[in-house]
Scaffold this motif. Structure first.
Motif, PDB file in Angstrom:
ATOM      1  N   PHE A 154       0.739  -1.143   0.176  1.00 21.27           N
ATOM      2  CA  PHE A 154       0.515  -0.176   0.185  1.00 21.27           C
ATOM      3  C   PHE A 154       1.024   1.161  -0.320  1.00 21.27           C
ATOM      4  O   PHE A 154       0.503   2.123  -1.122  1.00 21.27           O
ATOM      5  N   GLY A 155       2.037   1.554   0.728  1.00 21.85           N
ATOM      6  CA  GLY A 155       2.789   3.285   1.127  1.00 21.85           C
ATOM      7  C   GLY A 155       3.958   2.890  -0.269  1.00 21.85           C
ATOM      8  O   GLY A 155       3.622   3.699  -1.344  1.00 21.85           O
ATOM      9  N   ASP A 169      10.175  -5.346  -6.067  1.00 27.84           N
ATOM     10  CA  ASP A 169       9.676  -5.885  -4.915  1.00 27.84           C
ATOM     11  C   ASP A 169       9.779  -7.300  -5.423  1.00 27.84           C
ATOM     12  O   ASP A 169       9.666  -8.121  -6.628  1.00 27.84           O
ATOM     13  N   LYS A 170       9.297  -7.793  -3.954  1.00 31.00           N
ATOM     14  CA  LYS A 170       9.844  -9.293  -4.773  1.00 31.00           C
ATOM     15  C   LYS A 170       9.247 -10.771  -4.803  1.00 31.00           C
ATOM     16  O   LYS A 170       9.357 -11.527  -5.380  1.00 31.00           O
ATOM     17  N   HIS A 171       7.502 -10.163  -5.529  1.00 37.02           N
ATOM     18  CA  HIS A 171       6.668 -10.191  -5.672  1.00 37.02           C
ATOM     19  C   HIS A 171       6.210  -9.511  -7.344  1.00 37.02           C
ATOM     20  O   HIS A 171       6.654  -8.165  -6.785  1.00 37.02           O
ATOM     21  N   GLN A 176      -3.932  -6.892   0.979  1.00 32.66           N
ATOM     22  CA  GLN A 176      -3.802  -7.985   1.931  1.00 32.66           C
ATOM     23  C   GLN A 176      -5.199  -8.277   2.957  1.00 32.66           C
ATOM     24  O   GLN A 176      -5.512  -9.197   3.906  1.00 32.66           O
ATOM     25  N   VAL A 194      14.984  -7.431  -1.767  1.00 38.50           N
ATOM     26  CA  VAL A 194      15.790  -6.354  -1.696  1.00 38.50           C
ATOM     27  C   VAL A 194      16.598  -7.512   0.134  1.00 38.50           C
ATOM     28  O   VAL A 194      16.050  -7.937   0.651  1.00 38.50           O
ATOM     29  N   TYR A 214      -0.203 -13.822   6.176  1.00 44.47           N
ATOM     30  CA  TYR A 214       0.825 -12.267   6.058  1.00 44.47           C
ATOM     31  C   TYR A 214       0.574 -12.143   4.859  1.00 44.47           C
ATOM     32  O   TYR A 214       0.608 -10.981   3.877  1.00 44.47           O
ATOM     33  N   ASN A 242       9.138  -5.085   9.299  1.00 45.42           N
ATOM     34  CA  ASN A 242      10.543  -6.696   8.091  1.00 45.42           C
ATOM     35  C   ASN A 242      11.825  -6.548   8.022  1.00 45.42           C
ATOM     36  O   ASN A 242      12.227  -4.872   8.868  1.00 45.42           O
ATOM     37  N   ASP A 269       3.629  -0.118   7.259  1.00 47.60           N
ATOM     38  CA  ASP A 269       4.043  -1.183   8.529  1.00 47.60           C
ATOM     39  C   ASP A 269       5.548  -1.390   9.147  1.00 47.60           C
ATOM     40  O   ASP A 269       5.646  -1.709   9.935  1.00 47.60           O
ATOM     41  N   LEU A 294      -2.755   0.330   9.381  1.00 43.58           N
ATOM     42  CA  LEU A 294      -4.017   0.126   8.458  1.00 43.58           C
ATOM     43  C   LEU A 294      -3.403   0.437   7.184  1.00 43.58           C
ATOM     44  O   LEU A 294      -2.115   0.983   7.054  1.00 43.58           O
ATOM     45  N   ALA A 295      -3.507   0.007   6.092  1.00 45.25           N
ATOM     46  CA  ALA A 295      -3.769  -0.057   5.018  1.00 45.25           C
ATOM     47  C   ALA A 295      -3.910   1.430   4.658  1.00 45.25           C
ATOM     48  O   ALA A 295      -3.362   2.081   4.195  1.00 45.25           O
ATOM     49  N   HIS A 354     -13.408  -0.712   1.490  1.00 53.21           N
ATOM     50  CA  HIS A 354     -12.157  -1.494   0.763  1.00 53.21           C
ATOM     51  C   HIS A 354     -11.909  -1.485  -0.415  1.00 53.21           C
ATOM     52  O   HIS A 354     -10.789  -1.308  -1.141  1.00 53.21           O
TER      53      HIS A 354
END
Ligand SMILES: Cc1cc2nc3c(=O)[nH]c(=O)nc-3n(C[C@H](O)[C@H](O)[C@H](O)COP(=O)(O)OP(=O)(O)OC[C@H]3O[C@@H](n4cnc5c(N)ncnc54)[C@H](O)[C@@H]3O)c2cc1C
Length: 434
Positions: free
Chosen positions: A24-25, A44-46, A52, A89, A136, A275, A310, A326-327, A392
């Motif tokens: 989200f960030g 990003d790793k994905h 989420q 990363v 998660y 993280n 987060d 929160l998102a 949402h």
């Protein structure tokens, strides 16, 4: 010349913004900056953004994984100043202004947006890392989805497994994730799965939530906590408050009281920590390993390096209150940081970050939810569920994503149908659990 070459060229005088994480960030920041006079590299790793808040709907087969994972590259079409790489990363060197990444040369940055989120926290509970199922990531949700189906397949073949606790589905943590999952699991077991497995005594299946504090949904108002508990209990969920878990085994958990409960399924919804990349920064971290930031979300003594969402410990300047994980907080912080970077480049003043609270909420089963509005009002039931749906949908990043999820939800709601109930991975990752 490709996007890639344009964005990674070292000799450009255009400032280079490196965004770590497309959650989200990170997505908030990239949406704000993708037409700004900067070069952006987002990692990003994905190759997808994970929504989420809907992971439990993947786990309980209400939505398919592709409805909750959105391709990052789709967000970047027609924006020539952005390049995306799917990569892990490894660390950040704040002094050298450099990011170390798997499979690539170190990346130099002028501005850094650290938005790598959080990871599960087992609080040192013995056996939890080996045997609990966290919720998660998308992989976690798919693993739980498959685990539920594989467990039922196993019991359908060998009913004696019921005496071994195979139909007891335990959830640790009565916060929003545990509460939402419990309601959705009860709905799933007692509707579609009952029809899918006509020979199984599904009515004997138990969904049990263990919460160590006296209340479910502790941060919510008492009226909403009571509503949520009642709504879960009406769905057959057993709620055990003031009940923590001391040890997790493959086929049994031990509660803090010493009582042992036979189960093949223990979902961990009881805590997160920042993280661990935060530890590579070499700065003093806040409790939970979070990165402390100032009112403008920059890391102290490292101008141009922002931490959001987060992974960060953020205190709202005006109220002095810590902001929740929160998102909406992460998304707004991403947009704020995007604007802040353009203001810094233009030599303009950067005002402190202000979070616009749109309310906190949790769904407690189909058509039921609790909502706490920013000015203290509350909603419950179907109206709250519609508010939950609206908020949402608002969090989804693009019009296409909003439309697709809305259509799927609407269809599922009208027809009482779910996503496709098939085992997605036949690799037996959780052999020891089932
Ligand atoms: C099950 C669940 C339900 C939730 N429900 C709600 C809800 O209803 N409402 C709400 O407001 N909030 C909810 N939240 C919280 C919300 O999702 C988070 O606060 C939000 O996602 C934080 O955004 P972020 O950008 O900081 O991190 P994330 O969204 O987690 O994004 C972090 C990104 O970093 C990537 N990443 C991590 N490590 C690395 C690495 N080493 N290398 C490369 N990439 C990496 C990840 O793949 C991920 O894409 C929920 C969270 C969970 C887990």
């Amino acid at each position: 010349m490709t996007n890639d070459q344009r964005s990674t060229t070292d000799d450009s005088s255009t400032p280079h913004v490196v965004i770590l994480g497309a959650g989200f960030g990170g997505v908030g920041a990239v949406l704000e900056l993708r037409d700004a006079p900067v070069r952006i590299t987002i990692l990003d790793k994905h190759d997808y953004h994970t929504f989420q808040p809907l992971l439990y709907q993947v786990a309980t087969q209400e939505l398919d994984p592709t409805e909750v994972g959105y391709p990052v590259r789709d967000l970047l079409h027609r924006h020539n100043n952005v390049v995306f790489h799917k990569c892990e990363v490894n660390s950040v060197d704040l002094a050298k202004k450099q990011v170390v990444v798997d499979g690539m040369s170190p990346l130099d940055y002028d501005y850094l947006v650290l938005a790598l989120g959080a990871i599960v926290n087992y609080h040192g509970t013995p056996g939890a890392a080996e045997h609990a199922l966290p919720l998660y990531t998308m992989n976690d949700a798919i693993r739980l989805h498959d685990h539920i189906l594989k467990t039922l397949e196993a019991v359908d073949k060998e009913p004696k497994l019921i005496d071994d606790g195979a139909l007891s589905f335990c959830i640790i943590g009565g916060g929003p994730t545990g509460t939402e999952l419990a309601g959705a699991m009860a709905d799933l077991l007692h509707t579609e799965l009952k029809a899918d497995y006509p020979n199984l005594p599904i009515d004997e299946a138990r969904v049990i939530v263990y919460e160590h504090s006296p209340h479910l949904l502790a941060p919510f108002k008492p009226k909403l906590r009571d509503y949520a508990r009642k709504a879960l209990e009406e769905r057959g969920v057993e709620v055990q408050t003031e009940s923590g878990v001391a040890e997790v085994g493959a086929k049994e958990i031990t509660l803090a009281s010493g009582e042992k409960v036979k189960t093949h399924t223990l979902v961990w919804a009881a805590g997160l920590q920042a993280n661990p990349i935060a530890a590579s920064l070499g700065i003093e971290l806040a409790p939970g390993g979070h990165v402390p930031v100032g009112p403008d979300l920059q890391i102290k003594d490292h101008p141009g390096a922002f931490a959001i969402g987060d992974i960060a410990s953020t205190t709202e300047a005006e109220s002095g209150k810590p902001l929740p994980g929160l998102a909406a907080v992460a998304l707004q912080a991403g947009h704020y940081v995007g604007k802040a970077i353009t203001h810094i480049i233009a030599g303009k003043e950067v005002k402190p970050f202000k979070y616009h609270d749109k309310g906190t909420m949790a769904q407690v089963g189909r058509g039921a939810a609790v909502v706490e509005l920013p000015k203290g009002g509350t909603l419950t039931g179907r109206v709250a569920w519609l508010a939950w749906l609206g908020i949402h949908l608002h969090l989804l990043s693009s019009a296409e994503e909003k439309t697709s999820v809305f259509v799927d939800w609407g269809w599922n709601l009208l027809t009482h149908k779910r996503g496709k109930r098939i085992i997605l991975s036949d690799e037996d990752h959780e052999e020891s659990n089932s």
